[in-house]
Design a protein around this motif. Structure first.
Motif, PDB file in Angstrom:
ATOM      1  N   ALA A 124      -9.932   3.026   8.649  1.00 59.80           N
ATOM      2  CA  ALA A 124      -8.535   3.622   8.689  1.00 59.80           C
ATOM      3  C   ALA A 124      -8.111   4.418   7.584  1.00 59.80           C
ATOM      4  O   ALA A 124      -7.077   4.109   6.894  1.00 59.80           O
ATOM      5  CB  ALA A 124      -7.592   2.568   8.903  1.00 59.80           C
ATOM      6  N   PRO A 125      -8.759   5.510   7.205  1.00 58.74           N
ATOM      7  CA  PRO A 125      -8.497   6.207   5.953  1.00 58.74           C
ATOM      8  C   PRO A 125      -7.164   6.766   6.221  1.00 58.74           C
ATOM      9  O   PRO A 125      -6.566   7.217   4.983  1.00 58.74           O
ATOM     10  CB  PRO A 125      -9.532   7.459   6.053  1.00 58.74           C
ATOM     11  CG  PRO A 125     -10.015   7.480   7.614  1.00 58.74           C
ATOM     12  CD  PRO A 125      -9.860   6.078   8.043  1.00 58.74           C
ATOM     13  N   GLN A 126      -6.407   6.872   7.334  1.00 61.82           N
ATOM     14  CA  GLN A 126      -5.139   7.819   7.237  1.00 61.82           C
ATOM     15  C   GLN A 126      -4.186   6.444   6.572  1.00 61.82           C
ATOM     16  O   GLN A 126      -3.055   7.068   5.920  1.00 61.82           O
ATOM     17  CB  GLN A 126      -4.712   7.879   8.885  1.00 61.82           C
ATOM     18  CG  GLN A 126      -4.375   6.565   9.625  1.00 61.82           C
ATOM     19  CD  GLN A 126      -5.641   5.900  10.459  1.00 61.82           C
ATOM     20  OE1 GLN A 126      -6.941   6.114   9.741  1.00 61.82           O
ATOM     21  NE2 GLN A 126      -5.358   5.212  11.464  1.00 61.82           N
ATOM     22  N   LEU A 127      -4.425   5.393   6.402  1.00 59.65           N
ATOM     23  CA  LEU A 127      -3.376   4.437   5.783  1.00 59.65           C
ATOM     24  C   LEU A 127      -3.464   4.838   4.263  1.00 59.65           C
ATOM     25  O   LEU A 127      -2.442   4.963   3.590  1.00 59.65           O
ATOM     26  CB  LEU A 127      -3.913   2.877   5.951  1.00 59.65           C
ATOM     27  CG  LEU A 127      -3.806   2.603   7.068  1.00 59.65           C
ATOM     28  CD1 LEU A 127      -4.261   1.137   7.494  1.00 59.65           C
ATOM     29  CD2 LEU A 127      -2.353   2.851   7.724  1.00 59.65           C
ATOM     30  N   ALA A 128      -4.690   5.013   3.479  1.00 62.66           N
ATOM     31  CA  ALA A 128      -4.597   5.629   2.171  1.00 62.66           C
ATOM     32  C   ALA A 128      -4.058   6.869   1.955  1.00 62.66           C
ATOM     33  O   ALA A 128      -3.383   7.089   1.095  1.00 62.66           O
ATOM     34  CB  ALA A 128      -6.002   5.611   1.660  1.00 62.66           C
ATOM     35  N   PRO A 148       5.697  -2.593   0.407  1.00 59.90           N
ATOM     36  CA  PRO A 148       4.949  -2.442   1.758  1.00 59.90           C
ATOM     37  C   PRO A 148       3.898  -1.324   1.349  1.00 59.90           C
ATOM     38  O   PRO A 148       2.777  -1.483   1.902  1.00 59.90           O
ATOM     39  CB  PRO A 148       5.670  -2.079   2.716  1.00 59.90           C
ATOM     40  CG  PRO A 148       7.078  -1.371   2.089  1.00 59.90           C
ATOM     41  CD  PRO A 148       7.070  -2.042   0.490  1.00 59.90           C
ATOM     42  N   VAL A 149       4.067  -0.193   0.679  1.00 64.13           N
ATOM     43  CA  VAL A 149       3.211   0.663   0.589  1.00 64.13           C
ATOM     44  C   VAL A 149       1.874   0.465  -0.264  1.00 64.13           C
ATOM     45  O   VAL A 149       0.772   0.653  -0.081  1.00 64.13           O
ATOM     46  CB  VAL A 149       3.673   2.137  -0.228  1.00 64.13           C
ATOM     47  CG1 VAL A 149       2.848   3.203  -0.431  1.00 64.13           C
ATOM     48  CG2 VAL A 149       5.068   2.541   0.660  1.00 64.13           C
ATOM     49  N   VAL A 150       2.217  -0.417  -1.483  1.00 64.94           N
ATOM     50  CA  VAL A 150       1.170  -1.156  -2.015  1.00 64.94           C
ATOM     51  C   VAL A 150       0.118  -1.995  -1.260  1.00 64.94           C
ATOM     52  O   VAL A 150      -1.032  -2.066  -1.430  1.00 64.94           O
ATOM     53  CB  VAL A 150       1.787  -1.622  -3.518  1.00 64.94           C
ATOM     54  CG1 VAL A 150       0.577  -2.612  -3.963  1.00 64.94           C
ATOM     55  CG2 VAL A 150       2.230  -0.600  -4.380  1.00 64.94           C
ATOM     56  N   ALA A 151       1.117  -2.996  -0.536  1.00 56.27           N
ATOM     57  CA  ALA A 151       0.437  -3.900   0.338  1.00 56.27           C
ATOM     58  C   ALA A 151      -0.651  -3.294   1.265  1.00 56.27           C
ATOM     59  O   ALA A 151      -1.736  -3.719   1.301  1.00 56.27           O
ATOM     60  CB  ALA A 151       1.349  -4.747   0.963  1.00 56.27           C
ATOM     61  N   VAL A 152      -0.313  -1.852   1.791  1.00 48.93           N
ATOM     62  CA  VAL A 152      -1.178  -1.173   2.874  1.00 48.93           C
ATOM     63  C   VAL A 152      -2.251  -0.448   1.911  1.00 48.93           C
ATOM     64  O   VAL A 152      -3.502  -0.476   2.553  1.00 48.93           O
ATOM     65  CB  VAL A 152      -0.337  -0.500   3.496  1.00 48.93           C
ATOM     66  CG1 VAL A 152      -1.375   0.591   4.539  1.00 48.93           C
ATOM     67  CG2 VAL A 152       0.428  -1.121   4.563  1.00 48.93           C
ATOM     68  N   THR A 153      -1.871  -0.111   0.831  1.00 49.91           N
ATOM     69  CA  THR A 153      -2.811   0.754   0.000  1.00 49.91           C
ATOM     70  C   THR A 153      -4.255  -0.197  -0.222  1.00 49.91           C
ATOM     71  O   THR A 153      -5.314   0.089  -0.119  1.00 49.91           O
ATOM     72  CB  THR A 153      -2.256   1.321  -1.153  1.00 49.91           C
ATOM     73  OG1 THR A 153      -1.102   2.064  -0.734  1.00 49.91           O
ATOM     74  CG2 THR A 153      -3.147   2.124  -1.992  1.00 49.91           C
TER      75      THR A 153
END
Length: 191
Positions: free
Chosen positions: A114-118, A102-107
């Motif tokens: 939404a720079p907070q996601l990266a 899920p971390v890769v998916a969001v990245t």
């Protein structure tokens, strides 16, 4: 609307991102999967989907990091690799190769709005690397080499997970693990 429904939504978002990605997962999906009351998602995540995703990334990161931490306490360098890989192997097989990280998916789907996601993803990857590097260091790998190996482990396993999904086979992960374990053993001997 207690924290229980909030936690269920965060866990559900992480789970759904593994299979559907960030863009393919909506609030309705999270509500349906979590069983949380409909209005609670807006109550708990007033900043929207990016806030939910940021928390789901942190949750997924902490979940996996706890497993890595437990396994690296043995002092065996190869255990650090096994700890990081074991969960992914299980997820891939149990999901029929539909689920990934899920971390890769969001990245990979992070947007400029939404720079907070990266930033959240970078923090998770950094935490995994630090935990692996500490485990490798405790096993006798010199600190500078342990840091580089930890980054290689995270990058190689994440890449292998993607290859496994594409090929619908765990062979890429198994091959990467074999090489990483050999590298970590050699790093201990060279240290």
């Amino acid at each position: 609307m207690g924290t229980d429904s909030r936690e269920r939504m965060v866990r559900s978002a992480a789970y759904l991102f593994r299979e559907r990605g960030y863009s393919g997962t909506g609030f309705r999906d999270v509500i349906a999967h979590s069983g949380a009351p409909r209005g609670s998602i807006y109550h708990h995540f007033p900043e929207g989907k990016a806030q939910l995703a940021e928390e789901a990334v942190r949750y997924a990161g902490e979940f996996l990091n706890a497993g890595i931490l437990a396994a690296t306490e043995s002092g065996d360098a190869a255990s650090a690799v096994d700890a990081f890989v074991g969960w992914w192997r299980q997820v891939l097989i149990q999901s029929g190769f539909r689920a990934g990280c899920p971390v890769v998916a969001v990245t990979v789907e992070s947007h400029d709005d939404a720079p907070q996601l990266a930033a959240a993803a970078a923090a998770v990857f950094g935490r995994w690397q630090d935990t692996l590097a500490t485990g490798l260091g405790n096993a006798g790998v010199p600190d500078d080499r342990a840091c580089r190996l930890a980054r290689l482990i995270v990058a190689a396993v994440e890449g292998a997970t993607i290859l496994c999904r594409a090929h619908r086979d765990v062979a890429p992960l198994d091959d990467v693990v074999a090489e990483l374990k050999e590298m970590t053993r050699n790093a201990v001997q060279d240290g």
